[in-house]
Enzyme design. Structure first.
Site, PDB file in Angstrom:
ATOM      1  N   PRO A  88       0.818  -1.227   0.000  1.00  0.00           N
ATOM      2  CA  PRO A  88       0.000   0.000   0.000  1.00  0.00           C
ATOM      3  C   PRO A  88       0.843   1.265   0.000  1.00  0.00           C
ATOM      4  CG  PRO A  88      -0.334  -1.292   2.030  1.00  0.00           C
ATOM      5  CD  PRO A  88       0.659  -2.030   1.206  1.00  0.00           C
ATOM      6  N   ARG A 153      -2.170  -6.645 -21.372  1.00  0.00           N
ATOM      7  CA  ARG A 153      -2.916  -6.000 -22.458  1.00  0.00           C
ATOM      8  C   ARG A 153      -2.041  -5.079 -23.306  1.00  0.00           C
ATOM      9  NH1 ARG A 153      -8.280  -5.712 -22.474  1.00  0.00           N
ATOM     10  NH2 ARG A 153      -8.223  -3.579 -23.218  1.00  0.00           N
ATOM     11  N   ASP A 168     -10.018   2.105 -25.709  1.00  0.00           N
ATOM     12  CA  ASP A 168     -10.338   1.830 -24.302  1.00  0.00           C
ATOM     13  C   ASP A 168     -10.387   3.110 -23.475  1.00  0.00           C
ATOM     14  OD1 ASP A 168     -10.526  -0.880 -24.373  1.00  0.00           O
ATOM     15  OD2 ASP A 168      -8.466  -1.262 -23.728  1.00  0.00           O
TER      16      ASP A 168
HETATM   17  N1  ADE Z   1      -0.968  -4.967  -0.287  1.00  0.00           N
HETATM   18  C1  ADE Z   1      -1.859  -4.543   0.625  1.00  0.00           C
HETATM   19  N2  ADE Z   1      -2.584  -3.524   0.164  1.00  0.00           N
HETATM   20  C2  ADE Z   1      -2.123  -3.254  -1.093  1.00  0.00           C
HETATM   21  C3  ADE Z   1      -2.462  -2.313  -2.086  1.00  0.00           C
HETATM   22  N3  ADE Z   1      -3.412  -1.400  -1.897  1.00  0.00           N
HETATM   23  N4  ADE Z   1      -1.782  -2.334  -3.241  1.00  0.00           N
HETATM   24  C4  ADE Z   1      -0.816  -3.234  -3.442  1.00  0.00           C
HETATM   25  N5  ADE Z   1      -0.459  -4.157  -2.548  1.00  0.00           N
HETATM   26  C5  ADE Z   1      -1.103  -4.181  -1.377  1.00  0.00           C
END
Ligand code: ADE
Length: 247
Positions: A88, A153, A168
């Site tokens: 994240p 893609r 797209d």
């Molecule tokens: N692992 C946990 N949350 C994530 C996210 N939002 N993006 C990528 N990997 C993750």
């Protein structure tokens, strides 16, 4: 293009990578996807890949030894690949990044789990962290799938007609235009006349205008960065003024 995925849950990928476009791309040799079980690089009897965090606190951390051994091997096997940790905390994934990644010779995708990955592994091996959005998943596997599908893609030949990619959503920073199929009238709603006309130039104009209208309606923020011609801008003004109907 070769993509290596490093995970403690290889079966997670079984079905999604064996279906549809990805499956066909693999069969045709356009995509070389390899899923690796991180536990194969754990040397203890129980094949442990996590440990408690220094400093205490909840959750576990991915141990450095198995992960570094795996990455050393995969990076040696595939020196041109970019090593990416799904987390994240990464750069937020979007079509611009998809295009950038699509031009790379390969990827090594590391699926983070637990509370995180020992920072020294990130410092040593990870070229970039990628997040698929500002929310927290239980692990990087779902995010890795998103990366694989979107990047695939971009690989020439994976998506049948290059034309369809060009139209797209997000190709030029706009949403796609609306789509219709038969019947010409359905529950009192008709297909826009321009699409029935057989006049290719008129159809192209209609599609451009309606792509602009959809973007203005649903994602006006995208218009700030979209590649717009002076004609597009004039059309947008007409749409805003209610002076360009949808037929
Ligand atoms: N692992 C946990 N949350 C994530 C996210 N939002 N993006 C990528 N990997 C993750």
């Amino acid at each position: 293009m070769r993509i290596d995925i490093l995970t403690i849950f290889p079966p997670f990928f079984d079905s999604p990578l064996r279906e549809g476009i990805i499956h066909r791309a693999r069969e045709r040799g356009l995509l070389d996807l390899r899923v690796h079980d991180l536990r194969a690089w754990a040397t203890d009897r129980h094949r442990v890949t996590d440990d408690a965090p220094y400093g205490g606190g909840a959750g576990m951390v991915m141990k450095p030894e198995p992960l570094s051994a795996a990455l050393e091997q995969l990076r040696t096997e595939h020196p041109g690949a970019r090593t990416v940790l799904l987390s994240p905390q990464g750069r937020v994934w979007n079509q611009g990044l998809v295009r950038e990644y699509g031009a790379l010779p390969g990827l090594i995708l590391v699926c983070g789990r637990y509370e995180g990955v020992d920072e020294r592994v990130i410092a040593t091996f990870i070229d970039e962290e990628v997040s698929i959005g500002d929310y927290v998943l239980t692990g990087g596997e779902t995010a890795a799938l998103v990366v694989v599908e979107t990047v695939a893609r971009e690989v020439p030949g994976v998506v049948g007609q290059p034309e369809s990619v060009r139209q797209d959503s997000f190709f030029d920073g706009l949403l796609d235009h609306p789509h219709y199929t038969r019947p010409a009238e359905f529950r009192g709603r008709s297909v826009p006349e321009a699409l029935l006309s057989g006049d290719h130039a008129a159809i192209a104009r209609w599609r451009r205008r309606e792509a602009l209208r959809q973007t203005l309606r649903k994602r006006p923020d995208l218009l700030e960065k979209a590649a717009l011609t002076p004609e597009d801008r004039a059309l947008l003004e007409r749409i805003k003024a209610g002076d360009a109907d949808e037929t």
